[in-house]
Design an enzyme around this catalytic site. Structure first.
Site, PDB file in Angstrom:
ATOM      1  N   PRO A 151      42.250  37.643  42.433  1.00  0.00           N
ATOM      2  CA  PRO A 151      43.555  37.315  43.018  1.00  0.00           C
ATOM      3  C   PRO A 151      43.547  35.924  43.439  1.00  0.00           C
ATOM      4  O   PRO A 151      44.639  35.171  43.780  1.00  0.00           O
ATOM      5  CB  PRO A 151      43.710  38.021  44.366  1.00  0.00           C
ATOM      6  CG  PRO A 151      42.308  38.441  44.721  1.00  0.00           C
ATOM      7  CD  PRO A 151      41.557  38.360  43.818  1.00  0.00           C
ATOM      8  N   GLY A 152      42.309  35.048  43.358  1.00  0.00           N
ATOM      9  CA  GLY A 152      42.449  33.638  43.627  1.00  0.00           C
ATOM     10  C   GLY A 152      41.533  32.894  44.676  1.00  0.00           C
ATOM     11  O   GLY A 152      41.693  31.821  45.082  1.00  0.00           O
ATOM     12  N   GLY A 153      40.584  33.726  45.253  1.00  0.00           N
ATOM     13  CA  GLY A 153      39.623  33.381  46.176  1.00  0.00           C
ATOM     14  C   GLY A 153      38.986  31.702  45.690  1.00  0.00           C
ATOM     15  O   GLY A 153      38.992  30.885  46.596  1.00  0.00           O
ATOM     16  N   ASP A 208      43.191  34.888  33.903  1.00  0.00           N
ATOM     17  CA  ASP A 208      42.865  36.254  34.336  1.00  0.00           C
ATOM     18  C   ASP A 208      44.164  37.040  33.879  1.00  0.00           C
ATOM     19  O   ASP A 208      45.216  36.494  33.977  1.00  0.00           O
ATOM     20  CB  ASP A 208      42.704  36.484  35.876  1.00  0.00           C
ATOM     21  CG  ASP A 208      41.949  37.751  36.274  1.00  0.00           C
ATOM     22  OD1 ASP A 208      42.349  38.677  35.654  1.00  0.00           O
ATOM     23  OD2 ASP A 208      40.846  37.559  37.114  1.00  0.00           O
ATOM     24  N   ASP A 246      42.010  36.501  27.878  1.00  0.00           N
ATOM     25  CA  ASP A 246      40.596  36.778  27.808  1.00  0.00           C
ATOM     26  C   ASP A 246      39.932  35.336  28.237  1.00  0.00           C
ATOM     27  O   ASP A 246      39.837  34.452  27.386  1.00  0.00           O
ATOM     28  CB  ASP A 246      40.213  37.483  26.233  1.00  0.00           C
ATOM     29  CG  ASP A 246      38.654  38.019  26.684  1.00  0.00           C
ATOM     30  OD1 ASP A 246      38.000  37.641  27.481  1.00  0.00           O
ATOM     31  OD2 ASP A 246      38.386  38.555  25.624  1.00  0.00           O
ATOM     32  N   LYS A 296      25.265  38.536  37.113  1.00  0.00           N
ATOM     33  CA  LYS A 296      24.733  39.683  37.809  1.00  0.00           C
ATOM     34  C   LYS A 296      23.121  39.976  37.721  1.00  0.00           C
ATOM     35  O   LYS A 296      22.574  39.698  36.623  1.00  0.00           O
ATOM     36  CB  LYS A 296      25.660  40.857  37.257  1.00  0.00           C
ATOM     37  CG  LYS A 296      26.998  40.456  37.279  1.00  0.00           C
ATOM     38  CD  LYS A 296      27.782  41.050  38.816  1.00  0.00           C
ATOM     39  CE  LYS A 296      28.840  40.139  38.997  1.00  0.00           C
ATOM     40  NZ  LYS A 296      28.956  39.796  40.199  1.00  0.00           N
TER      41      LYS A 296
HETATM   42  C1  LIG Z   1      35.411  39.478  41.035  1.00  0.00           C
HETATM   43  S1  LIG Z   1      37.013  39.254  40.680  1.00  0.00           S
HETATM   44  C2  LIG Z   1      37.070  37.369  40.805  1.00  0.00           C
HETATM   45  C3  LIG Z   1      37.348  37.051  42.114  1.00  0.00           C
HETATM   46  C4  LIG Z   1      37.904  35.646  42.133  1.00  0.00           C
HETATM   47  N1  LIG Z   1      36.943  34.934  41.967  1.00  0.00           N
HETATM   48  C5  LIG Z   1      38.356  35.605  43.656  1.00  0.00           C
HETATM   49  O1  LIG Z   1      37.795  34.830  44.230  1.00  0.00           O
HETATM   50  O2  LIG Z   1      39.326  36.160  43.984  1.00  0.00           O
HETATM   51  C6  LIG Z   1      36.612  39.231  38.850  1.00  0.00           C
HETATM   52  C7  LIG Z   1      38.073  39.087  37.946  1.00  0.00           C
HETATM   53  O3  LIG Z   1      37.560  38.848  36.412  1.00  0.00           O
HETATM   54  C8  LIG Z   1      38.768  39.160  35.610  1.00  0.00           C
HETATM   55  N2  LIG Z   1      38.051  39.513  34.428  1.00  0.00           N
HETATM   56  C9  LIG Z   1      37.199  40.209  33.783  1.00  0.00           C
HETATM   57  N3  LIG Z   1      36.954  40.117  32.689  1.00  0.00           N
HETATM   58  C10 LIG Z   1      37.768  39.140  32.154  1.00  0.00           C
HETATM   59  C11 LIG Z   1      37.996  38.607  31.023  1.00  0.00           C
HETATM   60  N4  LIG Z   1      37.259  38.850  29.896  1.00  0.00           N
HETATM   61  N5  LIG Z   1      39.032  37.717  31.006  1.00  0.00           N
HETATM   62  C12 LIG Z   1      39.663  37.133  32.023  1.00  0.00           C
HETATM   63  N6  LIG Z   1      39.313  37.859  33.242  1.00  0.00           N
HETATM   64  C13 LIG Z   1      38.433  38.751  33.436  1.00  0.00           C
HETATM   65  C14 LIG Z   1      38.976  40.598  36.335  1.00  0.00           C
HETATM   66  O4  LIG Z   1      40.363  40.780  35.982  1.00  0.00           O
HETATM   67  C15 LIG Z   1      39.020  40.163  37.889  1.00  0.00           C
HETATM   68  O5  LIG Z   1      40.168  39.751  38.223  1.00  0.00           O
END
Ligand SMILES: C[S@@+](CC[C@H](N)C(=O)[O-])C[C@H]1O[C@@H](n2cnc3c(N)ncnc32)[C@H](O)[C@@H]1O
EC number: 2.1.1.186
Length: 358
Positions: free
Chosen positions: A224-226, A242, A262, A308
């Site tokens: 969500p935008g952290g 995203d 993507d 990871k």
């Molecule tokens: C761990 S969260 C990110 C949290 C973010 N950094 C924050 O601080 O709020 C991972 C995000 O990666 C996105 N995501 C995963 N695979 C993706 C892709 N192939 N393309 C775009 N977004 C992707 C997911 O929708 C999710 O919102």
């Protein structure tokens, strides 16, 4: 016996041990490790001169699983009551010739709940210990940047490790943990991860230049935008990629454009991006390749991303990922680069990587 005392995340002692053993042997030091799962520290046993050699010659920033370290001077049990300053004072005085005047004092604990229960006590204890060290002319009257730092680590209320680190090769925070404030209006707690990454990977004196307002940034997997929050807070213009929704408060700043695409396909139209940050939860090899491609194609100047970790042999695995990135940047790149990885305080089953062209 002397050695190095290393702070790490609880549960990652074996990775920290594997790493120090590997790096020490590359410098010709062959010691052995003592580590217990969950204690959040590792002791690397070797001769005193060897420990000192490692503490000065092996850059701490090259260690992934060690947050902070010290050369052991003594491990002792303090009396449970009464004068607990004198035994430490005596130990430091006995090593005065070796240490010279100390520049700073830190009293801390390993990063476990049990040890942290004595944190209140360590705070209080710092004051009389500092006064006594200054009174005996062992510690400078004001913090001095270019002298060794004394570190006192309370494993519990009685057991204590006394040691030192060199000012040019230590983390600037007690136990290697920067104290960061959780901003009340950030959309997620993982905001602290990027804040910490900037503190760890970007030298303070370079913040003005490398984290300045007006720079362009791309955040892959932004919702969500952290992380975007940290970039916006520093005045940057951010493309947040995203499919998920971004916090309204960020969109309202006018500094964010949200691209629902993507992250593995998105590419910027212009080569004017300074920061690429990526928090997509994906296979580490795949993320590593994407980041390398952005750097090789000059789509960004610096990148910060998470990898990871697998369940086992995490040091070996992360070394492999990094080696692959390094080889590609070396073989296909166009100049000198910096590549660092650290398991940050806010990282769990992952490490954070920073790569940039110099
Ligand atoms: C761990 S969260 C990110 C949290 C973010 N950094 C924050 O601080 O709020 C991972 C995000 O990666 C996105 N995501 C995963 N695979 C993706 C892709 N192939 N393309 C775009 N977004 C992707 C997911 O929708 C999710 O919102």
């Amino acid at each position: 016996m002397s050695g190095l005392w290393l702070f790490c995340r609880a549960g990652f002692e074996s990775d920290c041990a594997a790493e120090i053993q590997d790096k020490a042997s590359q410098l010709g030091v062959y010691g052995y490790c003592q580590a217990k799962a969950g204690e959040a520290f590792v002791v690397f046993r070797c001769q005193a001169e060897e420990a000192e050699h490692l503490a000065s010659k092996l850059p701490l920033k090259e260690l992934i699983f060690t947050r902070q370290w010290l050369v052991i001077l003594a491990e002792m049990d303090l009396p449970a009551e009464g004068d607990r300053v004198s035994p430490i004072l005596t130990c430091v005085a006995e090593n005065q010739q070796r240490l010279g005047l100390l520049g700073e004092l830190t009293v801390t604990t390993p990063d476990t709940n049990e040890a942290k229960s004595v944190a209140g006590f360590t705070k209080k204890f710092t004051v009389p210990l500092r006064q006594a060290l200054r009174g005996a002319s062992l510690l400078s009257q004001k913090p001095l940047a270019k002298r060794p730092s004394l570190q006192v680590v309370f494993i519990n209320k009685v057991r204590v490790v006394v040691g030192f680190s060199f000012s040019f090769n230590q983390a600037p925070w007690a136990g290697g943990i920067p104290r960061l404030r959780m901003p009340g209006d950030a959309p997620s707690r993982s905001t602290l991860k990027l804040d910490e990454a900037f503190s760890v990977f970007v030298a303070k004196e370079e913040h003005e230049q490398r984290l300045q307002s007006g720079l362009r940034a791309v955040d892959l997997g932004a919702a969500p935008g952290g992380w975007t929050y940290q970039l916006v807070r520093r005045g940057m213009m951010v493309t947040a990629v995203d499919n998920g929704p971004m916090a309204e408060s960020l969109m309202d700043t006018g500094q964010v454009s949200h691209v629902r695409e993507d992250g593995f396909r998105y590419l910027p139209k212009k080569r004017n991006v300074h920061w690429l940050v990526c928090d997509m939860v994906e296979k580490p090899a795949r993320v590593g390749e994407l980041m390398t491609e952005w750097l090789l194609q000059d789509y960004c100047k610096e990148a910060i991303f998470n990898l990871k970790l697998p369940m086992k042999q995490r040091y070996l695995a992360v070394n492999e990922y990094l080696q692959h990135i390094k080889e590609q940047l070396q073989n296909e790149g166009h100049g000198r680069f910096e590549l660092q990885a650290k398991q940050l305080y806010h990282d769990r089953e992952e490490v954070t990587v920073h790569a940039r062209w110099l």
